[in-house]
Each structure stands twice: as C-alpha cells, then as structure tokens.
Design an enzyme around this catalytic site. Structure first.
Site, short mmCIF file in Angstrom:
data_model
loop_
_atom_site.label_atom_id
_atom_site.label_comp_id
_atom_site.label_asym_id
_atom_site.label_seq_id
_atom_site.Cartn_x
_atom_site.Cartn_y
_atom_site.Cartn_z
N ILE A 115 0.84 -1.20 0.00
CA ILE A 115 0.00 0.00 0.00
C ILE A 115 0.88 1.25 0.00
O ILE A 115 0.59 2.23 -0.70
CB ILE A 115 -0.96 0.00 1.21
N THR A 142 -6.21 -1.09 10.28
CA THR A 142 -6.96 -2.17 9.64
C THR A 142 -8.30 -2.39 10.31
O THR A 142 -8.47 -2.09 11.50
CB THR A 142 -6.14 -3.48 9.70
N ASP A 143 -9.25 -2.97 9.56
CA ASP A 143 -10.53 -3.33 10.15
C ASP A 143 -10.43 -4.53 11.07
O ASP A 143 -11.34 -4.81 11.86
CB ASP A 143 -11.58 -3.60 9.06
N GLU A 144 -9.31 -5.23 11.04
CA GLU A 144 -9.17 -6.44 11.86
C GLU A 144 -9.12 -6.13 13.35
O GLU A 144 -9.32 -7.02 14.18
CB GLU A 144 -7.94 -7.23 11.42
N TYR A 188 -1.52 -10.31 15.06
CA TYR A 188 -1.46 -9.16 14.16
C TYR A 188 -2.48 -8.10 14.54
O TYR A 188 -2.14 -6.93 14.74
CB TYR A 188 -1.66 -9.59 12.71
N LYS A 233 -2.01 -4.20 16.02
CA LYS A 233 -2.52 -3.00 15.35
C LYS A 233 -3.50 -2.25 16.26
O LYS A 233 -3.53 -1.02 16.28
CB LYS A 233 -3.19 -3.36 14.03
N ASN A 256 -7.06 -4.78 1.23
CA ASN A 256 -6.61 -4.15 0.00
C ASN A 256 -6.17 -5.20 -1.02
O ASN A 256 -5.72 -6.29 -0.66
CB ASN A 256 -5.43 -3.22 0.27
N PRO A 275 -4.88 -22.60 -2.63
CA PRO A 275 -5.29 -22.96 -1.27
C PRO A 275 -6.35 -22.01 -0.72
O PRO A 275 -6.20 -20.79 -0.75
CB PRO A 275 -3.99 -22.85 -0.47
N TYR A 309 -8.64 -21.54 2.89
CA TYR A 309 -8.82 -22.03 4.25
C TYR A 309 -10.24 -22.54 4.48
O TYR A 309 -11.23 -21.94 4.03
CB TYR A 309 -8.55 -20.89 5.24
N PRO A 353 -5.82 -21.00 12.96
CA PRO A 353 -6.39 -20.74 14.29
C PRO A 353 -6.97 -19.33 14.39
O PRO A 353 -6.38 -18.37 13.91
CB PRO A 353 -5.18 -20.91 15.23
#
Length: 355
Positions: free
Chosen positions: A14, A136-138, A162, A166, A192, A217, A219, A295
């Site tokens: 980004i 981030t929205d996380e 992570y 953040k 993004n 792959p 998940y 996980p």
C-alpha cells in the site's frame, strides 16, 4: 499539501502505491520513504518514482529512534504517513514478536519523534502538521452474517497477534492526541488488493499459483467474508483524510465489496480463463484446494465507510469486478516484478505453511 512528507513502509504494497499516487496527484511533490526492506518491502515497487527530483529513500526501522529522529530533523516534514507494519496474520501466528516490535514499539517511536518535531514548530507550520496512522478493520474482531458493518465506534476485539498489535498501535495514536495534542488522524481499512501486492496474500497468491499450475489454497470451506478495497481507492481516501480530516478522528475506508474467499478465488479463475487460458483448455477453478483453517480465523469483516463519504466526500471508484480485472492484468504483464520479489525464502515459507 506543500512540503516534505515522510512515508514509512513506503516500499511495501500500500505504501508504494501511495507514493506513486502522491507524485501523480500533488504538484512538486516531495516524499521521503523510510522502509526497513524486510521480506515484503522492495525497491522494485518504487522504480517508477526513483528518478523524481522530490523523491528520497532511506533504509531504516521505525523502531530505531536514532534513525527516525535524525530523518525528521534533516527533512522537517509537514506530515508523516505511517504504513510501516508487519501485516500478515499467518506470520503473526508463527512469530508474534516481530509484530509487537514493529507495530507497537515502532508506532510508539514514531509518535515520540513526531511529538518532538511538532512541539518545536511555530505558527502555521505547527498548525498544519499531521500524523496519519494507517490501520486495519481487523482490530474490530469478527462479525456474524447478519451483523451491521463495522463503524468507527465499534469496540476493539482483536483475535490474532497481528490485529492485537494493530489495535495497540491505534490506542497509542489516540492517546498521543488526547494527552499531548499531537495532530493525528487514523484510517482503518478493509482488505486491499491491486498491483505490487506481495504474493503471500490471497489474491496475488491465487493468481501466481494458478499460472504456475499449483493448487489454489483456500482455508476451511471458503466461506470467510472480507470487504475488498482496490489499493488506489485507498490511496485516494488517505489523501482526502490528510487534507481535510478532523484531528483526532478515525475514518473507516472500505470498498463496499463483501465477498467470500471462495467467491474471490472463483472470480480470479474466471478472469484468468478469459485472459490467459490454460494450455490444456481446462478451467483454473479445477486447481482450487481446501486446506486446514488457521487458528482464530475471523468469519467476517465488513466496513461501513459512510462517515468518510458523508464528511469528506470520498467513495471508491472501482467495483470488485473492475479492480480484479486490473489486478489480474497487472500480474500477467509484470512477471519480472514477481520474479524479483519471490523465490528462495518465500517459496520455502509457502511450502512449509501450506503443507
């Protein structure tokens, strides 16, 4: 915005897009990029601007206070835009320490350096200085299918190392505004995608694996939902927030494109079928492979970006379909960049992670 801006993490996905967009949209732009050039940062991503008279690159770590303070003292920026972060959930599960060091300690170091710089400014220069933190929205956690999208007031409920790192950095930025008055802005974006995306993430990984004839792959059962934001739309949003955002405020940036992971992969496969058919004439979707879920995998993210639209007039220009078409075409046309940033340790990491 006149004057030098410092862009941390500007050789990453980004950040490098933002730097190129800044030069394209800002007359007489002057940008100092600070990047540690870890595995996801590459000078190849800045090739288009390296000869711009206003461009400077400095290799350094945002957690290195001596480096950060010296850079700010030398270039006297009018703004700092912080993209620098460890950002891959999978890697945070395997090695959370790097995420705490960069995302928490690094943000703290930047804030303190910015505060010292800003405190020494006078008059208009002090009034106009900005520190914009890209998040981030996380940090908001996970949504159920019927839940309303995340707004800026949604509680933080991070579920991975992570996202927790953040969330911590967002709290630090908020605290430096309320405690010290540092003129900060925060943006929390959805997933993004687009050109120069390091291929450990879903969309570029699927494109490159498909072209290489490897499994694609996904998940679990592929039903995890994300909101997808084309990277140049994100860059436009950051420019708008930097220019007109209200100090101390957070702005969600989303693409209004909720898709399951399986939908995303099938869309990419359909684009590749049209633009670069397999030699055997079969569909790329035949390469889809479901792998063991990671996980703490959040089920759904969805961003409500109406505040940004209502207050600052921003909205995304790309739909998911137009953005994916541009992304697939870019990877087909830029295999030299792909070869420059992959191979070796990257291939070994993928092999071990998806074994």
């Amino acid at each position: 915005m006149n004057g030098v801006i410092v862009v941390t993490g500007g050789a990453g996905f980004i950040g490098s897009n933002f730097v190129r967009e800044w030069f394209a949209h800002v007359p007489d732009a002057r940008v100092v990029v600070l990047d540690a050039l870890t595995y996801a940062g590459h000078l190849e991503s800045l090739e288009a601007v390296k000869n711009e008279p206003g461009f400077v690159f400095v290799q350094g770590d945002i957690a290195d206070s001596a480096c950060v303070n010296a850079l700010i003292a030398q270039y006297q920026p009018v703004a700092i835009v912080n993209f620098a972060a460890e950002s891959h959930v999978d890697r945070s599960i395997h090695g959370p320490g790097d995420f705490i060091r960069t995302n928490v300690n690094g943000t703290f170091t930047l804030l303190e350096a910015a505060r010292a710089h800003w405190s020494a400014l006078q008059g208009e220069a002090r009034d106009n200085f900005r520190f914009l933190h890209v998040s981030t929205d996380e940090v908001y956690g996970s949504l159920e299918p019927g839940d309303a999208p995340f707004t800026e007031t949604h509680p933080f409920q991070p579920n991975s190392p992570y996202s927790a790192s953040k969330a911590a950095s967002d709290h630090l930025v908020r605290a430096w505004f309320h405690t010290y008055g540092l003129p900060v802005l925060t943006t929390n974006c959805s997933n993004n995608y687009g050109p120069f995306h390091y291929p450990e993430k879903l969309i570029p990984l699927v494109i490159l694996n498909a072209l290489a004839g490897k499994p694609l792959p996904i998940y679990g059962d592929g039903s995890n939902i994300r909101d997808w934001l084309f990277v140049t739309d994100h860059c436009a949003a950051i420019r708008r927030v930097l220019a007109a955002g209200q100090l101390g405020e957070t702005y969600n940036v989303g693409g209004w494109n909720e898709k399951t992971n399986l939908e995303v992969v099938r869309t990419i496969c359909a684009q590749l079928d049209a633009l670069h058919p397999r030699e055997d004439g079969r569909a790329y979707a035949e390469q889809i492979t479901f792998v063991t879920d990671r996980p703490g995998h959040d089920r759904r993210y969805a961003i409500d970006a109406s505040k940004l639209h209502r207050e600052l007039g921003w909205k995304p220009a790309e739909t998911f379909e137009t953005g994916v078409a541009k992304t697939v075409r870019w990877y087909l046309d830029n295999q030299d960049w792909v070869r420059a940033v992959t191979g070796g340790a990257f291939d070994a990491w993928l092999k071990n992670h998806y074994k």
